[in-house]
Design an enzyme around this catalytic site. Structure first.
Site, mmCIF file in Angstrom:
data_model
loop_
_atom_site.group_PDB
_atom_site.id
_atom_site.type_symbol
_atom_site.label_atom_id
_atom_site.label_comp_id
_atom_site.label_asym_id
_atom_site.label_seq_id
_atom_site.Cartn_x
_atom_site.Cartn_y
_atom_site.Cartn_z
ATOM 1 N N ASP A 1 24.950 14.195 89.669
ATOM 2 C CA ASP A 1 25.821 13.848 90.835
ATOM 3 C C ASP A 1 26.286 12.331 90.923
ATOM 4 O OD1 ASP A 1 27.296 13.627 93.351
ATOM 5 O OD2 ASP A 1 26.185 15.130 94.175
ATOM 6 N N HIS B 1 28.208 17.264 91.467
ATOM 7 C CA HIS B 1 28.588 17.214 92.663
ATOM 8 C C HIS B 1 29.200 18.663 93.113
ATOM 9 C CE1 HIS B 1 29.309 14.920 96.581
ATOM 10 N NE2 HIS B 1 30.316 15.604 96.480
ATOM 11 N N SER C 1 29.010 17.346 100.792
ATOM 12 C CA SER C 1 29.472 16.134 100.624
ATOM 13 C C SER C 1 29.909 15.514 101.921
ATOM 14 C CB SER C 1 30.757 16.290 99.790
ATOM 15 O OG SER C 1 31.138 15.137 99.102
#
Length: 408
Positions: A349, A378, A181
């Site tokens: 996601d 995610h 991320s």
């Protein structure tokens, strides 16, 4: 002039929306009382999570060019003497509102930090400024607003640059990099800089982010639409710390009949197929970590503008700082074509949208190896109970294919 009722409503809306930032660390059922799960942390990361699990661990400190003091951990398995055999160094870099502990929150055979150590890699754990493990500065206190005057731009160009350099000089070896991320956002910006990328041998990016224009998370989009980031800065709030007494009290009260806290994780990140809800209390003992309001503002700028650029200070300050009315973009084509990159991304996601991901790929000169998992959200790439066979085996195979290996 606003009435007291409208002001109270605005404050309640802001507080309720702030809660959704915290929700990325919350489970579907959100059981119990948040403040009761706020531990008193007196131990180092090595003492708290690594050594009790049977691994060697040493603590290190990196000073950035702008004076922040970052905690860095080195983790390995097998013989205590690291010089007894060659071990390829791997740097793990966490995402937003997380710290280095994020790589060790599941069991030994489900956590990437432990898994890579067991496969003979020399593991280094990065922690960005402001997190629990990197809460120092050579001259500033965390109570100073200047301490929190940074966004992911500084995390990329100062924190990550300093960490990579430290590992490179300590091991006398180029590194393998793994980011999740925000850790991918930092690396993609940093790798456009020749003095940083020259110390990197390869990179594995989980839920890669550089563009956020098509983010689909309903709660994040709501925060963006009401300009919550700008409201927070206007209120003089520079640190976002959901472990503070005030933050915990607000979240407890909002989830106690005032706000529906069910399945907030999916509302933020997309539906996660393989997240272990039974470990939520344990996760909340360690997450979330603080971040800066300016960092959130920078991320929201990216969503509004569809850009991958430096921080936008407004026209006049941009001219003074950058010499142009708009902030310069990070040029992904500057990442060397010769840099091996592996990317894992998911169909569910809501933060790393497939269209934004394709935008990133188009701008890269290199051709990354790709792993697409249609059911993954995610958080799955970090905390899935199936991540070993679904994801981590592929990362290990990618690194092994590059020629460096340990005899362990």
């Amino acid at each position: 002039m606003p009435t007291s009722r409208s002001a109270a409503t605005a404050a309640a809306t802001a507080a309720a929306t702030l809660l959704s930032l915290f929700a990325v660390f919350s489970a579907a059922d959100f059981p119990g009382n948040i403040s009761s799960r706020r531990p008193q942390h007196n131990l180092s990361l090595c003492e708290e999570l690594i050594r009790p699990s049977g691994y060697h661990c040493s603590e290190h400190t990196v000073q950035t060019k702008d004076g922040h003091l970052l905690g860095l951990q080195r983790v390995w398995s097998g013989p205590e003497n690291l010089t007894s055999e060659p071990r390829p160094p791997v740097l793990l870099q966490h995402g937003l509102f997380m710290g280095g502990d994020a790589w060790f929150l599941n069991s030994n055979n489900q956590s990437l930090g432990f898994i890579l150590a067991d496969h003979g890699f020399d593991i280094w754990i990065g922690n960005v400024r402001g997190t629990r493990w990197s809460h120092g500065h050579v001259s500033l206190s965390e109570k100073d607003k200047e301490y929190w005057d940074w966004s992911w731009e500084e995390l990329a160009l100062y924190d990550l640059a300093g960490i990579i350099s430290y590992v490179y000089l300590t091991t006398n070896s180029k590194i393998y990099y793994v980011g999740h991320s925000q850790g991918t956002l930092m690396s993609l910006a940093a790798f456009t800089q020749p003095d940083i990328v020259k110390m990197v041998d390869a990179a594995a990016l989980l839920c890669p982010i550089s563009y956020l224009e098509h983010i689909s998370s309903p709660l994040v989009l709501r925060m963006v639409s009401i300009h919550l980031d700008e409201m927070i800065l206007a209120m003089g709030i520079h640190q976002l710390n959901f472990r503070s007494d005030v933050g915990a009290t607000i979240m407890d009260s909002l989830c106690d009949g005032h706000l529906d806290c069910n399945d907030m994780l999916s509302s933020i990140t997309g539906k996660n197929c393989c997240f272990n809800n039974s470990r939520v209390d344990f996760y909340l003992e360690h997450e979330p970590h603080p971040s800066s309001s300016k960092n959130i503002n920078h991320l929201f700028q990216m969503i509004r503008k569809g850009t991958f650029s430096r921080y936008d200070y407004g026209v006049w300050k941009n001219i003074r700082k950058y010499g142009s009315s708009k902030p310069p973009a990070f040029d992904l084509s500057l990442i060397p074509e010769s840099l091996p990159i592996w990317m894992g991304y998911g169909g569910n996601d809501a933060l790393a949208d497939l269209r934004d991901f394709q935008h990133t790929l188009k701008e890269l000169n290199c051709k990354p190896q790709l792993l697409y998992l249609d059911s993954y959200g995610h958080v799955d790439f970090l905390l899935s109970i199936k991540a070993m066979e679904d994801v981590y085996d592929h990362i290990i195979g990618f690194f092994r294919s590059l020629g460096k290996s340990s005899s362990y």
